[in-house]
Design an enzyme around this catalytic site. Structure first.
Site, PDB file in Angstrom:
ATOM      1  N   GLU A 112      -9.460   5.837   3.456  1.00  0.00           N
ATOM      2  CA  GLU A 112     -10.315   4.490   4.529  1.00  0.00           C
ATOM      3  C   GLU A 112      -9.499   3.548   4.376  1.00  0.00           C
ATOM      4  OE1 GLU A 112     -10.006   5.363   0.769  1.00  0.00           O
ATOM      5  OE2 GLU A 112      -9.744   3.496   0.377  1.00  0.00           O
ATOM      6  N   SER A 163       2.000  -9.775  -0.904  1.00  0.00           N
ATOM      7  CA  SER A 163       1.951  -8.565  -0.709  1.00  0.00           C
ATOM      8  C   SER A 163       1.956  -7.733   0.563  1.00  0.00           C
ATOM      9  CB  SER A 163       0.104  -8.950  -1.489  1.00  0.00           C
ATOM     10  OG  SER A 163      -0.529  -8.776   0.029  1.00  0.00           O
ATOM     11  N   LYS A 179       0.940  -1.157  -0.162  1.00  0.00           N
ATOM     12  CA  LYS A 179      -0.099  -0.186  -0.064  1.00  0.00           C
ATOM     13  C   LYS A 179       1.052   1.381  -0.045  1.00  0.00           C
ATOM     14  CE  LYS A 179      -3.950  -1.940   0.422  1.00  0.00           C
ATOM     15  NZ  LYS A 179      -4.994  -2.387  -0.979  1.00  0.00           N
TER      16      LYS A 179
HETATM   17  C1  LIG Z   1      -1.503  -7.236   2.650  1.00  0.00           C
HETATM   18  C2  LIG Z   1      -2.566  -6.838   1.587  1.00  0.00           C
HETATM   19  N1  LIG Z   1      -3.534  -6.969   0.652  1.00  0.00           N
HETATM   20  C3  LIG Z   1      -3.863  -7.702  -0.184  1.00  0.00           C
HETATM   21  C4  LIG Z   1      -5.117  -6.110   0.097  1.00  0.00           C
HETATM   22  C5  LIG Z   1      -6.077  -6.296  -0.965  1.00  0.00           C
HETATM   23  O1  LIG Z   1      -6.413  -4.712  -1.300  1.00  0.00           O
HETATM   24  P1  LIG Z   1      -5.977  -4.556  -2.708  1.00  0.00           P
HETATM   25  O2  LIG Z   1      -6.413  -5.453  -3.699  1.00  0.00           O
HETATM   26  O3  LIG Z   1      -5.872  -3.456  -3.724  1.00  0.00           O
HETATM   27  O4  LIG Z   1      -4.536  -4.988  -3.208  1.00  0.00           O
HETATM   28  C6  LIG Z   1      -5.046  -5.270   1.430  1.00  0.00           C
HETATM   29  C7  LIG Z   1      -5.582  -4.472   1.510  1.00  0.00           C
HETATM   30  O5  LIG Z   1      -6.234  -4.311   2.447  1.00  0.00           O
HETATM   31  C8  LIG Z   1      -3.526  -5.559   2.220  1.00  0.00           C
HETATM   32  O6  LIG Z   1      -3.775  -5.234   3.389  1.00  0.00           O
END
Ligand SMILES: Cc1ncc(COP(=O)(O)O)c(C=O)c1O
Length: 406
Positions: free
Chosen positions: A121, A388, A99
């Site tokens: 948000e 992620s 993020k």
């Molecule tokens: C570690 C992590 N992966 C994935 C996501 C999912 O969001 P996005 O689909 O926008 O990557 C989030 C959302 O808070 C997250 O914290």
């Protein structure tokens, strides 16, 4: 009989109106139109400004810690007995998830536009933490809207945001999760748009947000692509990422869209199963509609009312998805699958035990699928998974769900 084939996906979207094929655009009240146009113009200028790119890249290097590595998950690969599995380590970024790539970019834009206040948000809290962090770094006041249910699930992240000086406003309407937090943030923005920039945390919302957030997140896929070429000697066979709103996956996939031989797989939250209200698999079960200012796939009832959703992971608990994913689904460029809550929990444990890495619950959905897929593929094949974010934030919830105490 005539057969119609969907047009091929291109990476050169959206157009000037924010259209990804039939998806995207702007479905917002008049009061926001001016701010969105201003943002589009400012973003276009910034994108072409070498000084902006230099400042962004420097912050990504020294503050965020980029480039992060592409890691060969050797023991997980052995365990699965098929394709080689690699992780793109977004969990090693400052604040522990992808993020921050987007919030640094949007905070720099806030300063360029001369706006004095930021709102955001958050679901899992990662975007809230990343926004609070970027605002602290530049001395901007920051308000974060968060559903009450997510405040409960993600206490640690709420504490971090407050420690970074942000005000966290719990949202008590609806299902008290991400959808309701976005509604509240939109309401604030409509009343304060002259002075405030709304840093949306995923590739959702009206144009230019889906394009801009994807661009800021594409650093993930660009690095992964170059690292794979360098370390493996060729492109991967498959790239896997989890899909909430769709930002880590969009950032991961976009640089591979024109590499037709690379399979792209987005993994949604299958929750407790396929019944309405039990999952958050928008691209598997959704229909076309408008949510939060753009046209995309949405989980809605026959009257167009957004449905309640469920996922074990707060960051996937969302009834919509970014418009570019809808475009990728309909063009067939990306396949979308889902993973159940308990499969994600198992995957979290397996990755921790075998690799010494604790993925977030969101990420664990991508991990669960990558492991299944690796077993079906040959040992010559390569799968790259977007790791992620890290799982520390989820441990209170995991302990509660598995009957343990911390
Ligand atoms: C570690 C992590 N992966 C994935 C996501 C999912 O969001 P996005 O689909 O926008 O990557 C989030 C959302 O808070 C997250 O914290």
């Amino acid at each position: 009989m005539t057969t119609t084939t969907a047009p091929k996906a291109t990476s050169h979207v959206p157009d000037l109106h924010g259209c990804f094929g039939e998806f995207g655009r702007r479905f917002v009240p008049e009061t926001l139109m001016h701010a969105l146009e201003e943002l589009t113009t400012e973003y276009e200028k910034a994108r072409q400004d070498p000084a902006f790119q230099k400042q962004l890249n420097e912050l990504l290097r020294t503050f965020v810690g980029r480039p992060n590595p592409l890691y060969f998950a050797e023991r997980l690969t052995q365990l699965c007995g098929g394709a080689r599995i690699y992780f793109k380590r977004e969990d090693l970024n400052h604040t522990g998830a992808h993020k921050i790539n987007n919030t640094i970019g949007q905070t720099l834009l806030t300063l360029r536009m001369g706006k004095k206040r930021v709102i955001a948000e958050t679901g899992a809290g990662q975007h809230g933490v990343a926004t609070a962090t970027a605002c602290a770094r530049f001395g901007l006041p920051c308000v974060v809207y968060m559903g009450e249910e997510d405040v409960r699930r993600q206490k640690l992240n709420v504490f971090i945001m407050r420690t970074m000086g942000a005000e966290v406003r719990p949202v008590t309407s609806g299902s008290r999760t991400l959808r309701d937090a976005i509604n509240e943030a939109m309401r604030d923005w409509m009343a304060s748009v002259e002075t405030t920039h709304y840093i949306i945390g995923s590739v959702v919302g009206p144009h230019p947000f889906p394009m801009m957030v994807r661009d800021f997140q594409s650093v993930i896929g660009r690095e992964a692509r170059a690292q794979c070429l360098q370390e493996v000697g060729r492109l991967p066979d498959e790239v896997v990422a989890c899909v909430g709103g769709g930002s880590n996956s969009a950032g991961m996939f976009h640089p591979f869209v024109d590499d037709e031989l690379v399979t792209l797989t987005g993994v949604e939250a299958g929750g407790r199963g396929g019944q309405p209200g039990e999952h958050a698999s928008t691209l598997t079960y959704g229909t076309k509609g408008v949510l939060h200012g753009s046209y995309s796939y949405v989980l809605q009832d026959p009257d167009g009312q957004t449905m309640d959703v469920h996922s074990i992971s707060a960051g996937l608990d969302y009834p919509g998805v970014g418009p570019e994913h809808s475009y990728w689904k309909d063009t067939g460029r990306v396949q979308y699958v889902n993973i159940l809550d308990h499969e994600a929990l198992d995957a979290m444990k397996t990755v921790a035990l075998n690799e010494g890495i604790l993925p977030a619950l969101e990420t664990s959905h991508a991990m669960a699928y990558a492991m299944k897929r690796a077993r079906e593929r040959s040992k010559e094949d390569v799968i790259v998974v977007c790791l992620s974010g890290r799982g520390d934030k989820d441990l209170n919830e995991v302990a509660r769900l598995t009957g343990q105490t911390i």
